[in-house]
Design a protein around this motif. Structure first.
Motif, PDB file in Angstrom:
ATOM      1  N   VAL A  44      -8.368  -6.121   3.303  1.00  0.00           N
ATOM      2  CA  VAL A  44      -8.709  -6.654   4.619  1.00  0.00           C
ATOM      3  C   VAL A  44      -7.902  -7.929   4.831  1.00  0.00           C
ATOM      4  N   GLY A  45      -7.204  -7.996   5.958  1.00  0.00           N
ATOM      5  CA  GLY A  45      -6.401  -9.172   6.274  1.00  0.00           C
ATOM      6  C   GLY A  45      -5.047  -8.760   6.813  1.00  0.00           C
ATOM      7  N   GLU A  46      -4.204  -9.739   6.992  1.00  0.00           N
ATOM      8  CA  GLU A  46      -2.848  -9.503   7.464  1.00  0.00           C
ATOM      9  C   GLU A  46      -1.901  -9.694   6.291  1.00  0.00           C
ATOM     10  N   VAL A  47      -1.420  -8.591   5.748  1.00  0.00           N
ATOM     11  CA  VAL A  47      -0.539  -8.670   4.582  1.00  0.00           C
ATOM     12  C   VAL A  47       0.562  -7.622   4.715  1.00  0.00           C
ATOM     13  N   ASP A  48       1.725  -7.970   4.214  1.00  0.00           N
ATOM     14  CA  ASP A  48       2.888  -7.096   4.253  1.00  0.00           C
ATOM     15  C   ASP A  48       2.724  -5.967   3.232  1.00  0.00           C
ATOM     16  N   ASP A  49       3.031  -4.736   3.628  1.00  0.00           N
ATOM     17  CA  ASP A  49       2.916  -3.596   2.715  1.00  0.00           C
ATOM     18  C   ASP A  49       3.780  -3.768   1.472  1.00  0.00           C
ATOM     19  N   PHE A  50       4.958  -4.351   1.636  1.00  0.00           N
ATOM     20  CA  PHE A  50       5.847  -4.554   0.486  1.00  0.00           C
ATOM     21  C   PHE A  50       5.186  -5.467  -0.544  1.00  0.00           C
ATOM     22  N   ALA A  51       4.473  -6.494  -0.078  1.00  0.00           N
ATOM     23  CA  ALA A  51       3.778  -7.406  -0.988  1.00  0.00           C
ATOM     24  C   ALA A  51       2.670  -6.677  -1.742  1.00  0.00           C
ATOM     25  N   VAL A  52       1.984  -5.760  -1.067  1.00  0.00           N
ATOM     26  CA  VAL A  52       0.931  -4.972  -1.704  1.00  0.00           C
ATOM     27  C   VAL A  52       1.534  -4.076  -2.790  1.00  0.00           C
ATOM     28  N   VAL A  53       2.616  -3.399  -2.462  1.00  0.00           N
ATOM     29  CA  VAL A  53       3.295  -2.534  -3.434  1.00  0.00           C
ATOM     30  C   VAL A  53       3.713  -3.353  -4.660  1.00  0.00           C
ATOM     31  N   SER A  54       4.325  -4.494  -4.434  1.00  0.00           N
ATOM     32  CA  SER A  54       4.776  -5.353  -5.535  1.00  0.00           C
ATOM     33  C   SER A  54       3.616  -5.811  -6.400  1.00  0.00           C
ATOM     34  N   ALA A  55       2.514  -6.218  -5.776  1.00  0.00           N
ATOM     35  CA  ALA A  55       1.351  -6.700  -6.521  1.00  0.00           C
ATOM     36  C   ALA A  55       0.771  -5.596  -7.399  1.00  0.00           C
ATOM     37  N   ILE A  56       0.662  -4.399  -6.858  1.00  0.00           N
ATOM     38  CA  ILE A  56       0.123  -3.265  -7.623  1.00  0.00           C
ATOM     39  C   ILE A  56       1.030  -2.937  -8.800  1.00  0.00           C
ATOM     40  N   GLU A  57       2.324  -2.853  -8.545  1.00  0.00           N
ATOM     41  CA  GLU A  57       3.272  -2.496  -9.606  1.00  0.00           C
ATOM     42  C   GLU A  57       3.428  -3.599 -10.640  1.00  0.00           C
ATOM     43  N   ASN A  58       3.306  -4.856 -10.230  1.00  0.00           N
ATOM     44  CA  ASN A  58       3.451  -5.976 -11.167  1.00  0.00           C
ATOM     45  C   ASN A  58       2.325  -6.040 -12.196  1.00  0.00           C
ATOM     46  N   VAL A  59       1.167  -5.454 -11.890  1.00  0.00           N
ATOM     47  CA  VAL A  59       0.077  -5.425 -12.872  1.00  0.00           C
ATOM     48  C   VAL A  59       0.039  -4.096 -13.621  1.00  0.00           C
ATOM     49  N   GLY A  60       1.075  -3.267 -13.442  1.00  0.00           N
ATOM     50  CA  GLY A  60       1.237  -2.083 -14.271  1.00  0.00           C
ATOM     51  C   GLY A  60       0.686  -0.774 -13.735  1.00  0.00           C
ATOM     52  N   PHE A  61       0.437  -0.705 -12.432  1.00  0.00           N
ATOM     53  CA  PHE A  61      -0.116   0.525 -11.862  1.00  0.00           C
ATOM     54  C   PHE A  61       0.855   1.096 -10.838  1.00  0.00           C
ATOM     55  N   ASP A  62       0.576   2.305 -10.400  1.00  0.00           N
ATOM     56  CA  ASP A  62       1.481   3.015  -9.505  1.00  0.00           C
ATOM     57  C   ASP A  62       0.984   2.960  -8.055  1.00  0.00           C
ATOM     58  N   TYR A  63       1.867   2.558  -7.169  1.00  0.00           N
ATOM     59  CA  TYR A  63       1.584   2.607  -5.734  1.00  0.00           C
ATOM     60  C   TYR A  63       1.877   4.026  -5.276  1.00  0.00           C
ATOM     61  N   LEU A  64       0.884   4.705  -4.700  1.00  0.00           N
ATOM     62  CA  LEU A  64       1.044   6.103  -4.305  1.00  0.00           C
ATOM     63  C   LEU A  64       1.017   6.312  -2.800  1.00  0.00           C
ATOM     64  N   GLY A  65       0.995   5.223  -2.032  1.00  0.00           N
ATOM     65  CA  GLY A  65       1.078   5.353  -0.585  1.00  0.00           C
ATOM     66  C   GLY A  65      -0.136   4.812   0.150  1.00  0.00           C
ATOM     67  N   VAL A  66      -0.009   4.835   1.469  1.00  0.00           N
ATOM     68  CA  VAL A  66      -1.073   4.395   2.361  1.00  0.00           C
ATOM     69  C   VAL A  66      -1.999   5.582   2.621  1.00  0.00           C
ATOM     70  N   VAL A  67      -3.287   5.338   2.632  1.00  0.00           N
ATOM     71  CA  VAL A  67      -4.277   6.368   2.937  1.00  0.00           C
ATOM     72  C   VAL A  67      -4.561   6.297   4.429  1.00  0.00           C
ATOM     73  N   GLU A  68      -4.399   7.398   5.098  1.00  0.00           N
ATOM     74  CA  GLU A  68      -4.633   7.453   6.557  1.00  0.00           C
ATOM     75  C   GLU A  68      -6.102   7.576   6.866  1.00  0.00           C
TER      76      GLU A  68
END
Length: 68
Positions: A44-68
């Motif tokens: 929840v909030g205003e955040v860039d998708d690229f930042a979310v992808v980076s944060a997920i991958e930086n802690v060792g998990f896989d970004y699998l996409g946006v859920v519609e």
């Protein structure tokens, strides 16, 4: 704004807590809920998708996409 992201590789509550901490640290994030069973991170909030992808991958998990 609320957005849902699919995260792969989470096996336990500790995994979801790691992803949650990483996402909460991003600028513009108001709240985060991560469920390791469904593999969904709700941000929840205003955040860039690229930042979310980076944060997920930086802690060792896989970004699998946006859920519609």
């Amino acid at each position: 704004m609320e957005k849902k992201y699919k995260v792969g590789g989470m096996a336990c509550g500790g995994c979801s807590a790691s992803v949650e901490r990483a996402l909460k640290a991003l600028p513009g994030v108001i709240d985060v809920k991560v469920n390791h069973i469904t593999g969904i991170a709700i941000v929840v909030g205003e955040v860039d998708d690229f930042a979310v992808v980076s944060a997920i991958e930086n802690v060792g998990f896989d970004y699998l996409g946006v859920v519609e």
